[in-house]
Write a protein that holds these residues in place. Structure first.
Motif, PDB file in Angstrom:
ATOM      1  N   SER A 143     -13.433-108.733   1.220  1.00  0.00           N
ATOM      2  CA  SER A 143     -14.396-109.276   0.261  1.00  0.00           C
ATOM      3  C   SER A 143     -13.765-109.953  -0.941  1.00  0.00           C
ATOM      4  O   SER A 143     -14.306-110.911  -1.484  1.00  0.00           O
ATOM      5  CB  SER A 143     -15.322-108.152  -0.235  1.00  0.00           C
ATOM      6  N   ALA A 144     -12.619-109.458  -1.395  1.00  0.00           N
ATOM      7  CA  ALA A 144     -11.993-109.992  -2.603  1.00  0.00           C
ATOM      8  C   ALA A 144     -11.012-111.127  -2.317  1.00  0.00           C
ATOM      9  O   ALA A 144     -10.316-111.579  -3.219  1.00  0.00           O
ATOM     10  CB  ALA A 144     -11.283-108.870  -3.362  1.00  0.00           C
ATOM     11  N   SER A 182      -8.739-105.879   0.709  1.00  0.00           N
ATOM     12  CA  SER A 182      -9.870-105.473  -0.145  1.00  0.00           C
ATOM     13  C   SER A 182     -10.267-104.023   0.097  1.00  0.00           C
ATOM     14  O   SER A 182     -11.420-103.646  -0.028  1.00  0.00           O
ATOM     15  CB  SER A 182     -11.077-106.396   0.081  1.00  0.00           C
ATOM     16  N   ASP A 183      -9.284-103.197   0.423  1.00  0.00           N
ATOM     17  CA  ASP A 183      -9.517-101.790   0.743  1.00  0.00           C
ATOM     18  C   ASP A 183      -8.476-100.953   0.005  1.00  0.00           C
ATOM     19  O   ASP A 183      -7.272-101.220   0.106  1.00  0.00           O
ATOM     20  CB  ASP A 183      -9.404-101.577   2.260  1.00  0.00           C
ATOM     21  N   PRO A 302     -22.119-101.192  -2.333  1.00  0.00           N
ATOM     22  CA  PRO A 302     -20.752-101.083  -1.797  1.00  0.00           C
ATOM     23  C   PRO A 302     -20.085-102.451  -1.741  1.00  0.00           C
ATOM     24  O   PRO A 302     -20.748-103.481  -1.569  1.00  0.00           O
ATOM     25  CB  PRO A 302     -20.958-100.519  -0.382  1.00  0.00           C
ATOM     26  N   LEU A 303     -18.761-102.477  -1.885  1.00  0.00           N
ATOM     27  CA  LEU A 303     -18.012-103.705  -1.716  1.00  0.00           C
ATOM     28  C   LEU A 303     -18.178-104.189  -0.282  1.00  0.00           C
ATOM     29  O   LEU A 303     -18.014-103.419   0.663  1.00  0.00           O
ATOM     30  CB  LEU A 303     -16.530-103.463  -2.015  1.00  0.00           C
ATOM     31  N   GLY A 304     -18.531-105.443  -0.111  1.00  0.00           N
ATOM     32  CA  GLY A 304     -18.781-105.986   1.219  1.00  0.00           C
ATOM     33  C   GLY A 304     -20.255-106.176   1.518  1.00  0.00           C
ATOM     34  O   GLY A 304     -20.625-106.512   2.646  1.00  0.00           O
ATOM     35  N   LEU A 327     -20.380-108.138  -9.773  1.00  0.00           N
ATOM     36  CA  LEU A 327     -20.010-108.218  -8.369  1.00  0.00           C
ATOM     37  C   LEU A 327     -18.710-108.988  -8.205  1.00  0.00           C
ATOM     38  O   LEU A 327     -18.374-109.859  -9.012  1.00  0.00           O
ATOM     39  CB  LEU A 327     -21.123-108.890  -7.556  1.00  0.00           C
ATOM     40  N   VAL A 328     -17.996-108.692  -7.133  1.00  0.00           N
ATOM     41  CA  VAL A 328     -16.644-109.214  -6.936  1.00  0.00           C
ATOM     42  C   VAL A 328     -16.565-110.044  -5.659  1.00  0.00           C
ATOM     43  O   VAL A 328     -17.094-109.647  -4.616  1.00  0.00           O
ATOM     44  CB  VAL A 328     -15.630-108.047  -6.864  1.00  0.00           C
TER      45      VAL A 328
END
Length: 471
Positions: A143-144, A182-183, A302-304, A327-328
Motif C-alpha cells: 500500500s505504501a 508495507s508490512d 486497516p492499511l490496504g 490515510l497512507v
C-alpha cells in the motif's frame, strides 16, 4: 546477468474491444489510471504464485510507473519504476469468439533479486570491508509503495554525489535497498538483512508501524536507524533518529487556515489502524479544540483498504463540512477518488496529511482538486531547482515527481556522510549527536529537523503552496 522476459496469458470470452475496455476500467488486472494516455501515472496489479496464500509473499505485485504507449484495442506499454525498473507490454489478440491477453514483462537483475527476496530465497549481500555500506528501507511494494519511486532514485543520487566527492573518509559508500512490502513484520526482517549485509546506518522511508518494528529488531546491533519521513514522533532511544514533519506542526499550520477560509467548523477524521494516525488524530483534536471547532466523527481502517463507501456514508450522515485524512499511500488514493465520485467535493473540504506529489499524481487531476496538504517541501515551491535538475538528469526515463518524503531522505543521507566525516568515532550515538548538531548550525543547515511547514492545494495536477507557517 542479462535481463529475462517473462510471459503470461489471460483468456476471456469478451471480444478484443470489450476486453480492452474492461482492462481500461480496472476490471482486468486492477489497472489504476485516470486516463489511459501516454505519460499518465499508472498502477497495475499482477498475480504472483499461489493467489490463495495469505502471507506477504503470496500477495499480488503492484507495478507503479507510467504509460509509454497505447494502441487502443490492441496493446498497452507500461514503463514501471517499482518494485523494479522494467517494461510491461500487454497485447490483445482475437482468439475464436474471445480474446487472448498476452503479458510480457522484462525482468533485470534487480527484479530477479526482488522476487527472490519476496519468496525468501535470497541470502543477505555479503559485507564489504572496502565500502562504507548504508541501507535504504523503503516500500517497493504494498500500500505504501506510492512513496518509493522517487525516494530510491534520490537515495542513489545522494550516494553518487558523496562518492564523487571522495566518499566517507576516503571510503566509497554502498547503498543496499530493502523492501518492507508495507508490512511491519517484513520490514523488521528486512532491516535485519540489511544489518547482516554490513550496513552501518539504515534510512527508513516507511510507515511508523514498520519503523517501530525495525527499531525493536535492531536494538543492540550498533546500527543507526533514521526515520526520514513525517511521523508522529516517539520517545528517544539510543541509535534512533526521527526526522520529517510532525502532525502537530502540520495541523497547526493547516486546520485554522482551512477553517478560516471556509467558515466551517465541523470535522470528520479518517485514518489508519496504527500509531501514525493515532498520534496525528490526537494532534488534530487538540488543534481543532484550540480553533473552537468540533469533531463529528472518527474512523480507522486497516492499511490496504480499498472500499470507503461506508465511511463516506458516515461522513455525509455526520454533517461534517471538513475532512482530515491521515490515510497512507494507496489507501489515500482510493479514498480521495471515491470522495470525488460521491460528490463530497461539493459539500466538504479535505486536509490530507500524507498527500505528497506522487500520491496526488496517482489520484488524478480532477479527483484530487481542492485537497490541501502540509509538508516542509513541495517540488513546485522549491526555491533552488538544482536538486530537481540533477534528479531529472539521473535517468533517461520519465521519473515520478519529487516530494518531501524523497527529498528529506536525500538530505538525511548527505547529512549523515558529513556527520561521519566530522567525527573520528564511528559509533551511531556519536554520529547521531553530530547530525543533530549540524542540523542546528546557522552555517550548515544539514538535515532538516525542523523546517517551516507549507500548505499546498491540489489544482490541475499539481500541489501549489498557498500558505506558510513556521513549525
Amino acid at each position: 546477468m542479462p535481463g529475462l522476459s517473462v510471459t503470461a496469458q489471460i483468456v476471456t470470452t469478451d471480444p478484443p474491444g470489450s476486453a480492452f475496455e474492461r482492462f481500461e476500467t480496472g476490471q482486468l488486472l486492477e489497472l489504476e489510471c485516470e486516463q489511459l494516455t501516454v505519460g499518465a501515472a499508472v498502477a497495475i496489479s499482477l498475480p504472483v504464485g499461489d493467489g490463495a496464500r495469505a502471507d506477504v509473499a503470496g500477495m499480488p505485485i503492484t507495478l507503479l510507473g507510467y504509460v509509454a504507449g497505447v494502441k487502443r484495442g490492441r496493446s498497452v506499454v507500461i514503463v514501471h519504476h517499482q518494485p523494479w525498473r522494467g517494461r510491461l507490454t500487454i497485447r490483445f489478440f482475437p482468439d475464436g469468439t474471445g480474446t487472448r491477453i498476452v503479458l510480457e514483462s522484462s525482468l533485470d537483475q534487480d527484479g530477479i533479486s526482488w522476487l527472490a527476496n519476496k519468496r525468501g530465497f535470497a541470502p543477505p549481500e555479503p559485507p564489504r570491508s572496502d565500502r562504507h555500506r548504508i541501507g535504504l528501507l523503503v516500500s517497493k511494494s504494498g500500500s505504501a509503495a506510492v512513496f518509493a519511486q522517487a525516494t530510491e532514485t534520490l537515495a542513489a543520487l545522494a550516494v553518487e554525489e558523496i562518492n564523487a566527492d571522495g566518499g566517507v573518509g576516503g571510503v566509497l559508500v554502498d547503498l543496499v535497498i530493502g523492501d518492507d512490502a508495507s508490512d511491519s513484520a517484513a520490514g523488521a526482517a528486512t532491516a535485519l538483512r540489511l544489518v547482516k549485509s554490513g550496513c552501518r546506518a539504515i534510512f527508513a522511508c516507511v510507515t511508523s508501524s514498520t519503523f517501530n518494528a525495525a527499531a525493536s529488531a535492531l536494538q543492540n546491533t550498533g546500527v543507526l536507524l533514521v526515520h526520514t519521513v513525517l511521523n508522529e514522533g516517539g520517545r528517544s532511544r539510543p541509535g534512533i533518529l526521527r526526522l520529517g514533519e510532525r502532525p502537530l506542526d502540520q495541523t497547526r499550520a493547516g486546520i485554522p487556515a482551512m477553517m478560516s477560509e471556509t467558515g466551517s467548523r465541523t470535522w470528520f477524521l479518517v485514518g489508519q489502524q496504527y500509531s501514525w494516525s493515532f498520534g496525528a488524530h490526537w494532534a488534530a483534536r487538540r488543534v481543532i479544540a484550540e480553533s473552537t471547532g468540533s469533531v463529528a466523527g472518527e474512523v480507522y481502517v486497516p492499511l490496504g483498504t480499498t472500499d470507503f463507501s461506508r465511511i463516506i456514508e458516515s461522513i455525509v450522515d455526520s454533517g461534517a463540512e471538513l475532512i482530515l485524512s491521515t490515510l497512507v499511500g494507496h489507501d489515500e488514493v482510493f479514498f480521495e477518488r471515491q470522495c470525488a465520485q460521491h460528490g463530497l467535493r461539493a459539500t466538504t473540504r479535505t486536509f490530507a496529511l500524507v498527500l505528497d506529489e506522487a500520491t496526488q499524481q496517482l489520484i488524478g487531476n480532477s479527483d484530487a482538486d481542492g485537497v490541501w496538504a502540509a509538508f516542509g517541501y513541495f517540488q513546485s515551491a522549491a526555491g533552488d531547482h538544482d536538486l530537481e535538475k540533477r534528479y531529472s538528469a539521473s535517468s533517461n526515463e520519465l521519473l515520478p515527481p519529487l516530494s518531501s518524503l524523497s527529498e528529506t531522505t536525500y538530505e538525511a543521507i548527505v547529512a549523515y556522510a558529513r556527520a561521519v566525516e566530522r567525527t573520528s568515532a564511528g559509533d551511531p550515538e556519536t554520529v547521531l549527536r553530530q547530525l543533530v548538531t549540524t542540523s542546528k548550525s546557522s552555517t550548515d543547515t544539514g538535515v532538516p529537523l525542523h523546517r517551516p511547514i507549507l500548505i499546498a492545494e491540489s489544482r490541475h495536477g499539481r500541489l501549489y503552496p498557498a500558505l506558510s507557517e513556521r513549525a
